[in-house]
Write an enzyme that holds these catalytic residues in place. Structure first.
Site, short mmCIF file in Angstrom:
data_model
loop_
_atom_site.label_atom_id
_atom_site.label_comp_id
_atom_site.label_asym_id
_atom_site.label_seq_id
_atom_site.Cartn_x
_atom_site.Cartn_y
_atom_site.Cartn_z
N HIS A 177 26.67 2.39 -97.30
CA HIS A 177 26.23 2.23 -95.90
C HIS A 177 24.81 1.67 -95.80
O HIS A 177 23.87 2.45 -95.61
CB HIS A 177 26.26 3.60 -95.20
CG HIS A 177 27.62 4.14 -94.99
ND1 HIS A 177 28.35 3.90 -93.85
CD2 HIS A 177 28.41 4.89 -95.78
CE1 HIS A 177 29.52 4.48 -93.93
NE2 HIS A 177 29.58 5.10 -95.10
N ARG A 229 40.68 4.48 -102.06
CA ARG A 229 40.01 5.25 -101.01
C ARG A 229 39.41 6.54 -101.58
O ARG A 229 39.95 7.08 -102.54
CB ARG A 229 41.09 5.64 -100.00
CG ARG A 229 40.73 5.33 -98.61
CD ARG A 229 41.87 5.70 -97.70
NE ARG A 229 41.32 6.43 -96.57
CZ ARG A 229 42.06 6.85 -95.57
NH1 ARG A 229 43.33 6.64 -95.54
NH2 ARG A 229 41.48 7.49 -94.57
N CYS A 246 32.08 0.44 -96.26
CA CYS A 246 32.86 1.67 -96.44
C CYS A 246 34.28 1.53 -95.88
O CYS A 246 35.06 0.81 -96.47
CB CYS A 246 32.09 2.86 -95.89
SG CYS A 246 32.57 4.37 -96.71
N GLU A 282 23.50 0.30 -93.36
CA GLU A 282 23.02 0.51 -91.98
C GLU A 282 22.38 1.88 -91.80
O GLU A 282 21.76 2.14 -90.79
CB GLU A 282 24.17 0.28 -90.98
CG GLU A 282 25.21 1.38 -90.88
CD GLU A 282 26.16 1.48 -92.07
OE1 GLU A 282 26.00 0.71 -93.04
OE2 GLU A 282 27.04 2.35 -92.03
N1 GLN Z 1 36.77 7.79 -96.47
C1 GLN Z 1 36.81 6.91 -95.35
C2 GLN Z 1 38.15 6.18 -95.27
O1 GLN Z 1 38.86 6.22 -96.22
C3 GLN Z 1 35.68 5.90 -95.40
C4 GLN Z 1 34.37 6.62 -95.35
C5 GLN Z 1 33.29 5.93 -94.60
O2 GLN Z 1 33.48 4.86 -94.00
N2 GLN Z 1 32.13 6.54 -94.59
O3 GLN Z 1 38.47 5.60 -94.29
#
Ligand code: GLN
Length: 196
Positions: free
Chosen positions: A178, A115, A84, A180
């Protein structure tokens, strides 16, 4: 084997636990540390950059030149997994939001990242993915980024429509979701095996 989970910010502990479980499953002796200490990170055989807030994580890892250390280790061939926000930081190119927030990327993977790609309606969701080398995986997405362009050396591992949500370039593994946050440790096992 020694794994460092970069603990600047985000879901660090979950990665530590998943990684320990994966090592147990694989019967591999090792240690997993949550750390931002440059000297400690330098001794790693593998590095995980967790999810969280990419601008914040970027600021923290550049403050004590930990970013340079991670880059050096990655260039030496040590496996690095970013999930992420971590996936954002691995990218070479960012979208407008990344430029606007002056987020400094590690530029380890030849991809362009977008993003918060799924917008407000789908801020967080589950999706069943078919991931190359892994198989079917129930993935959790939270304000997730996606890869919108990938260079020739990048192996695409999973997609949702036209969006790339998992990719690999040699020793660098990127996931927009994710792993994890699930009990399924197959991705962590795959990552650990990249380092042995
Ligand atoms: N939206 C977050 C970012 O742009 C990332 C989201 C996440 O790691 N769950 O940094």
């Amino acid at each position: 084997m020694r794994v460092s989970v970069i603990s600047a910010q985000g879901d660090v502990e979950e990665h530590v636990l998943s990684c320990r479980k994966a090592m147990e499953n694989l019967n591999i002796e090792g240690e997993v540390h949550a750390t931002v200490n440059k000297k400690e990170v330098k001794k790693s055989d593998a590095i995980i950059i967790p999810g969280g807030e990419s601008t914040t994580i970027s600021k923290l890892i550049h403050k004590n030149s930990l970013a340079e250390e991670i880059k050096k280790l990655a260039e030496d061939g040590i496996p690095v997994m970013g999930t992420c926000a971590g996936c954002i930081l691995l990218a070479k190119y960012g979208d407008e939001q990344i430029h606007k927030t002056k987020t400094r990327l590690l530029e380890l993977m030849d991809v362009k990242i977008k993003r918060n790609a799924f917008g407000r309606q789908r801020e967080s969701f589950h999706a069943k993915l078919d991931i190359k080398h892994i198989g079917e995986f129930d993935a959790i997405f939270i304000r997730a980024p996606v890869i919108i362009n990938a260079g020739k050396n990048v192996e695409i591992l999973a997609k949702i429509d036209d969006y790339i949500v998992s990719a690999k370039q040699e020793n660098i593994l990127a996931l927009s979701f994710h792993p994890e946050l699930t009990d399924d440790t197959r991705i962590h096992e795959y990552f650990i095996k990249m380092g042995i």
